[in-house]
Scaffold this motif. Structure first.
Motif, PDB file in Angstrom:
ATOM      1  N   THR A 191       5.750   4.945   9.361  1.00  0.00           N
ATOM      2  CA  THR A 191       7.164   5.362   9.360  1.00  0.00           C
ATOM      3  C   THR A 191       7.560   6.094  10.633  1.00  0.00           C
ATOM      4  N   ALA A 247       0.863  -1.189   0.000  1.00  0.00           N
ATOM      5  CA  ALA A 247       0.000   0.000   0.000  1.00  0.00           C
ATOM      6  C   ALA A 247       0.889   1.225   0.000  1.00  0.00           C
ATOM      7  N   HIS A 284       5.066  10.299   0.346  1.00  0.00           N
ATOM      8  CA  HIS A 284       5.889  11.407   0.834  1.00  0.00           C
ATOM      9  C   HIS A 284       7.154  10.957   1.558  1.00  0.00           C
ATOM     10  N   SER A 285       7.482   9.682   1.493  1.00  0.00           N
ATOM     11  CA  SER A 285       8.709   9.246   2.170  1.00  0.00           C
ATOM     12  C   SER A 285       9.908   9.527   1.275  1.00  0.00           C
ATOM     13  N   ASP A 340       5.040  18.531  10.626  1.00  0.00           N
ATOM     14  CA  ASP A 340       5.120  19.843   9.971  1.00  0.00           C
ATOM     15  C   ASP A 340       4.119  20.032   8.842  1.00  0.00           C
ATOM     16  N   HIS A 375      15.025   8.088  11.099  1.00  0.00           N
ATOM     17  CA  HIS A 375      13.599   8.115  10.722  1.00  0.00           C
ATOM     18  C   HIS A 375      13.418   7.110   9.586  1.00  0.00           C
TER      19      HIS A 375
END
Ligand SMILES: Cc1cc2nc3c(=O)[nH]c(=O)nc-3n(C[C@H](O)[C@H](O)[C@H](O)COP(=O)(O)OP(=O)(O)OC[C@H]3O[C@@H](n4cnc5c(N)ncnc54)[C@H](O)[C@@H]3O)c2cc1C
Length: 421
Positions: free
Chosen positions: A106, A31, A36-37, A94, A375
């Protein structure tokens, strides 16, 4: 890497069918949220499940302040879902473009020493496992799996529903100002502990820190939002337009970076406003960049930050993007960057047209020396062997993955590196 096929399921049953069909066809399946990673964590070599049609609220428990969301719900959709019930999410990062599932998978976080990341707000989830079955996890059902499933890197199954513990709606009083970096560092503990949400940005080649201090107030508190024009000037014109031009100039003529950074600090200026929490937490980011972020034990932030400053001076690099420093409470999610320890985060960025390799590699070395954890959605070079040493519950997580996904149906090259490699 392009997927072999893309599917847009609208229901949990459709996700189950997609998983079963992928397994039968010998294809891996993943999925993707908002994509945005910065790492390849969401890369889908086989079947890509786009969950844009699996959004919205499933149920709400107003008394316990809990909302169950479909897995593809974007964070920016959540305030309107919660507003009629007088609720809000406790803390955010953010931006709010991410999906709830991508964000929790994540370990997406904001700032605030007394608050955890978004995965720490999760009290339940339903996922489709590799067998195509639904697995429900909550405080009363399969409760022992919640700390793994709430931050699962997309490795345990496809989330179809996520239940979030909310709080009464609140407003934030925001104070943003330019201050002496040394003065901020000298009283950092006090600033972090004394505020609900404190963070700062440092523009390399300057001695200034842009601090953000947000104080939580009841929803009934008087609001003094930024005027739409003021917000547009700060976020769109200066924050995006002028920043974009500055980055392009800096890329072409690197010696202009220090004066541009000094000018940026002046232009960002001071501001103070009070608005609904979601409008204060989320900002817009339209200049493209690459990012690496490490979580450190909170007490290691200053020594690591000092070394980072010295590194940039010593190597004479010209860095146009600011360094961001944030904080979070310890939590119990097995693969949380804040697992078991109060944490500080140091994030470094580079404009997307600049090669980040040398800068990020040197910064990573410093972060690792200070017991850092990367991260999961941002650039780093660690593999499973290095990560195992940094997470006390790493082997528990991989054992659960072996049980739920023995054939690695949800595998991709990034997961192979960080979990198997
Ligand atoms: C401009 C920008 C600002 C950012 N700001 C912050 C910030 O303030 N704080 C922070 O911590 N991070 C931040 N990030 C990082 C970002 O929050 C994470 O990378 C987040 O995962 C992105 O969410 P997404 O929906 O795009 O997920 P994706 O990148 O699409 O996916 C991430 C992971 O989640 C998995 N996943 C998605 N949906 C499901 C599902 N239904 N079931 C199982 N697995 C699933 C994917 O397979 C993948 O493994 C920022 C990134 C950008 C680009």
């Amino acid at each position: 890497m392009r997927p072999r096929r893309v599917e847009f399921p609208r229901t949990a049953e459709a996700v189950q069918r997609a998983v079963t069909a992928a397994a039968a066809g010998g294809l891996q399946i993943k999925a993707v949220g908002a994509g945005h990673s910065f790492t390849g964590i969401a890369v889908a070599p086989g079947v890509l499940l786009d969950l844009s049609d699996l959004t919205g609220m499933v149920a709400i428990d107003v008394e316990r302040r809990r909302v169950t969301l479909r897995a593809g719900t974007r964070l920016h959709q959540v305030p309107a879902i919660l507003a009629p019930y007088g609720l809000a999410m406790e803390n955010l990062g953010d931006i709010d473009r991410q999906s709830i599932s991508g964000a929790i998978s994540t370990g997406t976080h904001g700032t605030g020493a007394r608050f955890g990341g978004i995965a720490a707000q999760v009290v339940g989830a339903t996922l489709v496992t590799a067998s195509g079955e639904l697995l429900t996890v909550s405080e009363t059902e399969n409760a022992e799996l919640l700390p793994a499933v709430a931050l699962g890197l997309g490795a345990l199954g496809i989330l179809v529903e996520v239940t979030v513990q909310c709080v009464p709606a609140f407003v934030l009083h925001a104070v943003e100002q330019s201050e002496s970096l040394d003065a901020v560092l000298a009283r950092l503990d006090e600033r972090v502990d004394g505020a609900d949400h404190f963070e700062f940005y440092w523009f390399p080649h300057t001695d200034r820190a842009m601090t953000k201090t947000n104080t939580r107030l009841p929803e009934s508190a008087p609001r003094h939002p930024l005027s739409p024009v003021g917000r547009w000037v700060d976020d769109t014109l200066v924050g995006s337009g002028l920043h974009q031009i500055a980055c392009s100039v800096a890329k072409t003529i690197p010696p202009t970076i220090p004066p541009i950074n000094r000018l940026s600090v002046k232009m960002w200026g001071n501001r103070e406003f009070t608005d609904l929490s979601s409008r204060v937490f989320a900002t817009t980011r339209s200049v493209r960049f690459r990012e690496m972020e490490y979580a450190l034990p909170a007490e290691n932030v200053i020594p690591a930050f000092d070394e980072l400053r010295a590194l940039i001076d010593r190597r004479r690099w010209r860095i146009s993007f600011p360094v961001e420093v944030r904080f979070a409470a310890a939590d119990d999610r097995w693969l949380s960057t804040a697992h078991g320890r109060a944490s500080g985060y140091i994030a470094v960025h580079r404009y997307w047209r600049e090669d980040p390799t040398e800068y990020f590699a040197a910064v990573e070395e410093i972060m690792l020396e200070h017991d850092g954890r990367p991260h999961w959605g941002k650039m780093h070079t660690l593999d499973a062997a290095a990560l195992r040493e940094r997470y006390p519950r790493f082997d528990d997580f991989t054992a659960l993955r072996d049980r739920l996904d023995p054939e690695r149906l949800f595998q991709n090259p990034y997961l192979a590196r960080v979990l198997d490699g």
